[in-house]
Structures are given as structure tokens and as C-alpha cells.
Design a protein around this motif. Sequence first.
Motif, PDB file in Angstrom:
ATOM      1  N   LEU A  33      50.177  52.493  63.345  1.00 35.04           N
ATOM      2  CA  LEU A  33      50.761  53.591  64.101  1.00 35.04           C
ATOM      3  C   LEU A  33      52.085  53.159  64.721  1.00 35.04           C
ATOM      4  CD1 LEU A  33      47.546  54.855  65.921  1.00 35.04           C
ATOM      5  CD2 LEU A  33      48.712  55.982  64.009  1.00 35.04           C
ATOM      6  N   LYS A  34      53.061  54.031  64.761  1.00 39.71           N
ATOM      7  CA  LYS A  34      54.395  53.671  65.221  1.00 39.71           C
ATOM      8  C   LYS A  34      54.568  53.902  66.723  1.00 39.71           C
ATOM      9  CE  LYS A  34      55.958  52.349  61.250  1.00 39.71           C
ATOM     10  NZ  LYS A  34      56.253  50.907  61.020  1.00 39.71           N
ATOM     11  N   LEU A  35      55.136  52.888  67.384  1.00 36.50           N
ATOM     12  CA  LEU A  35      55.391  52.960  68.814  1.00 36.50           C
ATOM     13  C   LEU A  35      56.659  52.183  69.121  1.00 36.50           C
ATOM     14  CD1 LEU A  35      54.258  53.903  71.567  1.00 36.50           C
ATOM     15  CD2 LEU A  35      53.049  51.716  71.719  1.00 36.50           C
ATOM     16  N   TYR A  36      57.665  52.860  69.659  1.00 34.58           N
ATOM     17  CA  TYR A  36      58.951  52.231  69.990  1.00 34.58           C
ATOM     18  C   TYR A  36      59.576  51.507  68.795  1.00 34.58           C
ATOM     19  CZ  TYR A  36      57.350  53.060  74.754  1.00 34.58           C
ATOM     20  OH  TYR A  36      56.882  53.648  75.897  1.00 34.58           O
ATOM     21  N   GLY A  37      59.483  52.111  67.618  1.00 43.33           N
ATOM     22  CA  GLY A  37      60.126  51.553  66.438  1.00 43.33           C
ATOM     23  C   GLY A  37      59.373  50.418  65.779  1.00 43.33           C
ATOM     24  N   ARG A  38      58.186  50.102  66.274  1.00 44.14           N
ATOM     25  CA  ARG A  38      57.350  49.058  65.671  1.00 44.14           C
ATOM     26  C   ARG A  38      55.970  49.632  65.419  1.00 44.14           C
ATOM     27  NH1 ARG A  38      57.896  45.115  70.632  1.00 44.14           N
ATOM     28  NH2 ARG A  38      58.033  47.181  71.609  1.00 44.14           N
ATOM     29  N   ASN A  39      55.175  48.932  64.598  1.00 45.38           N
ATOM     30  CA  ASN A  39      53.802  49.380  64.484  1.00 45.38           C
ATOM     31  C   ASN A  39      53.000  48.836  65.667  1.00 45.38           C
ATOM     32  OD1 ASN A  39      52.704  46.740  63.798  1.00 45.38           O
ATOM     33  ND2 ASN A  39      53.425  47.057  61.704  1.00 45.38           N
ATOM     34  N   LEU A  40      51.816  49.378  65.867  1.00 46.75           N
ATOM     35  CA  LEU A  40      51.024  49.054  67.047  1.00 46.75           C
ATOM     36  C   LEU A  40      50.651  47.574  67.087  1.00 46.75           C
ATOM     37  CD1 LEU A  40      49.884  50.348  69.547  1.00 46.75           C
ATOM     38  CD2 LEU A  40      47.823  50.961  68.267  1.00 46.75           C
ATOM     39  N   VAL A  94      40.490  37.822  73.835  1.00 51.37           N
ATOM     40  CA  VAL A  94      40.160  38.710  72.714  1.00 51.37           C
ATOM     41  C   VAL A  94      40.385  40.153  73.136  1.00 51.37           C
ATOM     42  CG1 VAL A  94      38.383  39.385  71.056  1.00 51.37           C
ATOM     43  CG2 VAL A  94      38.421  37.046  71.961  1.00 51.37           C
ATOM     44  N   LEU A  95      41.105  40.894  72.311  1.00 53.77           N
ATOM     45  CA  LEU A  95      41.380  42.299  72.621  1.00 53.77           C
ATOM     46  C   LEU A  95      41.576  43.084  71.336  1.00 53.77           C
ATOM     47  CD1 LEU A  95      45.097  42.716  73.696  1.00 53.77           C
ATOM     48  CD2 LEU A  95      44.170  40.540  72.921  1.00 53.77           C
ATOM     49  N   PRO A  96      41.337  44.395  71.383  1.00 55.44           N
ATOM     50  CA  PRO A  96      41.524  45.221  70.201  1.00 55.44           C
ATOM     51  C   PRO A  96      42.975  45.654  70.055  1.00 55.44           C
ATOM     52  CG  PRO A  96      40.679  46.563  71.977  1.00 55.44           C
ATOM     53  CD  PRO A  96      40.766  45.158  72.514  1.00 55.44           C
ATOM     54  N   VAL A  97      43.354  46.001  68.838  1.00 56.31           N
ATOM     55  CA  VAL A  97      44.726  46.440  68.594  1.00 56.31           C
ATOM     56  C   VAL A  97      44.977  47.825  69.175  1.00 56.31           C
ATOM     57  CG1 VAL A  97      44.309  47.560  66.354  1.00 56.31           C
ATOM     58  CG2 VAL A  97      46.528  46.480  66.819  1.00 56.31           C
ATOM     59  N   ASP A  98      43.897  48.582  69.431  1.00 59.95           N
ATOM     60  CA  ASP A  98      44.052  49.986  69.825  1.00 59.95           C
ATOM     61  C   ASP A  98      43.978  50.198  71.337  1.00 59.95           C
ATOM     62  OD1 ASP A  98      41.398  49.462  70.229  1.00 59.95           O
ATOM     63  OD2 ASP A  98      40.635  51.128  69.029  1.00 59.95           O
ATOM     64  N   MET A  99      44.522  49.253  72.105  1.00 58.24           N
ATOM     65  CA  MET A  99      44.551  49.372  73.564  1.00 58.24           C
ATOM     66  C   MET A  99      46.001  49.189  74.041  1.00 58.24           C
ATOM     67  SD  MET A  99      41.928  47.406  76.183  1.00 58.24           S
ATOM     68  CE  MET A  99      40.421  48.054  75.471  1.00 58.24           C
ATOM     69  N   PRO A 100      46.923  50.064  73.622  1.00 59.35           N
ATOM     70  CA  PRO A 100      48.351  49.854  73.865  1.00 59.35           C
ATOM     71  C   PRO A 100      48.789  49.943  75.319  1.00 59.35           C
ATOM     72  CG  PRO A 100      47.978  52.027  72.940  1.00 59.35           C
ATOM     73  CD  PRO A 100      46.675  51.297  72.847  1.00 59.35           C
ATOM     74  N   GLN A 192      52.201  61.022  75.069  1.00 57.22           N
ATOM     75  CA  GLN A 192      52.728  61.881  76.127  1.00 57.22           C
ATOM     76  C   GLN A 192      52.916  61.108  77.436  1.00 57.22           C
ATOM     77  OE1 GLN A 192      50.027  65.215  76.351  1.00 57.22           O
ATOM     78  NE2 GLN A 192      50.877  66.208  74.540  1.00 57.22           N
ATOM     79  N   THR A 193      52.191  60.024  77.592  1.00 56.76           N
ATOM     80  CA  THR A 193      52.290  59.227  78.818  1.00 56.76           C
ATOM     81  C   THR A 193      53.021  57.908  78.593  1.00 56.76           C
ATOM     82  OG1 THR A 193      50.180  58.106  78.414  1.00 56.76           O
ATOM     83  CG2 THR A 193      50.109  60.186  79.628  1.00 56.76           C
ATOM     84  N   GLN A 194      53.660  57.737  77.439  1.00 55.35           N
ATOM     85  CA  GLN A 194      54.243  56.446  77.104  1.00 55.35           C
ATOM     86  C   GLN A 194      55.345  56.017  78.069  1.00 55.35           C
ATOM     87  OE1 GLN A 194      56.561  56.515  73.360  1.00 55.35           O
ATOM     88  NE2 GLN A 194      56.291  58.714  73.377  1.00 55.35           N
ATOM     89  N   ASP A 195      56.058  56.927  78.647  1.00 50.46           N
ATOM     90  CA  ASP A 195      57.106  56.545  79.590  1.00 50.46           C
ATOM     91  C   ASP A 195      56.515  55.884  80.830  1.00 50.46           C
ATOM     92  OD1 ASP A 195      59.104  57.457  77.990  1.00 50.46           O
ATOM     93  OD2 ASP A 195      59.238  59.419  78.933  1.00 50.46           O
ATOM     94  N   ASP A 196      55.265  56.278  81.171  1.00 49.01           N
ATOM     95  CA  ASP A 196      54.606  55.713  82.346  1.00 49.01           C
ATOM     96  C   ASP A 196      53.852  54.424  82.024  1.00 49.01           C
ATOM     97  OD1 ASP A 196      55.457  57.765  83.993  1.00 49.01           O
ATOM     98  OD2 ASP A 196      53.762  59.025  83.424  1.00 49.01           O
TER      99      ASP A 196
END
Length: 201
Positions: A33-40, A94-100, A192-196
Motif C-alpha cells: 500500500l502506498k503512503l508518502y510515496g513509498r510502500n507501507l 516484533v511488529l506487524p507491517v499494518d500498524m502505520p 484521512q488522519t495521516q496529517d495527524d
Amino acid sequence: MQSQQKTKNSHAFSALILAGGQSRRMGEDKAQLKLYGRNLLEYMQDKLERAGFYSVYVSGCKKGQIADRYPNYGPLAGLDALSALPDCPANVMVLPVDMPALSADLLTQLARQAVETKASLYFDSYMMPIALYGFDKMGAQISSVMQNKAAKARSLRAFIKLIQASARPLSSEHKKLLMNINTPEQWRAFLQTQDDLGRRF
């Protein structure tokens, strides 16, 4: 995959990102998934490097990642594969990739507390992230859980209980940082909350 550290390590921990899930509910590979021009995955790797983790390993099936020796065993299989490496890290977060939304500050705090108490720690009511102190000596315990004939007993929860990891309290504000992204709806809500939240390294 192992990444080079960008900042001085302050807590004697490496990190393992679990990125080998099938992403059924998302409908596509969450790590891409793309976030700030990179994948997660790249985003999470950068976050960990900025937090000063010695090395960042990735559990997954792609080139350069650490492949599970026991497919379909969930997070525990990732721990097993890492523990089998010749250069197995002494301590690992240890952490999952889906906790951005997870902040580097929170991870650093947990790692430092683990070093101070010489114990494995996680946050109350959450199995991950978990700071495994003395991970390089946990191979036999990981194997004992994985060899359980009952599928429900072959879990990260069972392993955490076996090693007697301790839970740390978490404020309601910090709980927001531990949300998993499992569905397209959750991903859109996060964006929608990425700025925060998204730039809290």
C-alpha cells in the motif's frame, strides 16, 4: 531483509516486521500500500531505522525477506525463522507491517524498558508490538509452542504466556497508534488522519 541503521542505537534492540500475511480482508498485499510515496513496508522500515534499531528484518516470502519454515503458522512462524538465523539478534522488537500509526517514540520507550527490566514486554491488551529480551535464547520455547497439536495453542499469545512477558499500561491516546489496517475501509480512514498520525516518527 536487513537494513542499515541510520541513527545511533539507544536501546540494544533489532526489529522484525511481519509482512508475510495473506491480506485476505484487504484484497491486496498490505505491505505494498502506498503512503508518502513509498510502500507501507518501506515506511515502517524507515520508522524503525530512525528509532535507532540495530537491524530491521522482514518476515515474508519475497526476495531478501526471511521465509517461514512453517507456512500458515502466523506470527510465530516469523519468530521461528528469525531464531534459526546464524546471526539471530539478542533482542528483537516484533511488529506487524499494518500498524502505520505506531510511533517510533513508543517503540523506543518499550525497548528501553525491556533493557532496564531485563524482561520481554508488550502493551496491555495488545500482542504486538512486543519487545523480546533475550530472543536469541528463545528458540526452544518457540519450537515447543509450534509443536503443539492443537492449532489454537500454536499462537503468539501462548508463546507470550510461556516466556512470562509482562504487560505495560497504555494510555487511551497511545491506543490510537496501535490500530491495525486490515480492510480497505480502515485504510481509507487512516489516510484521512495521516496529517495527524502518519508522520509521528
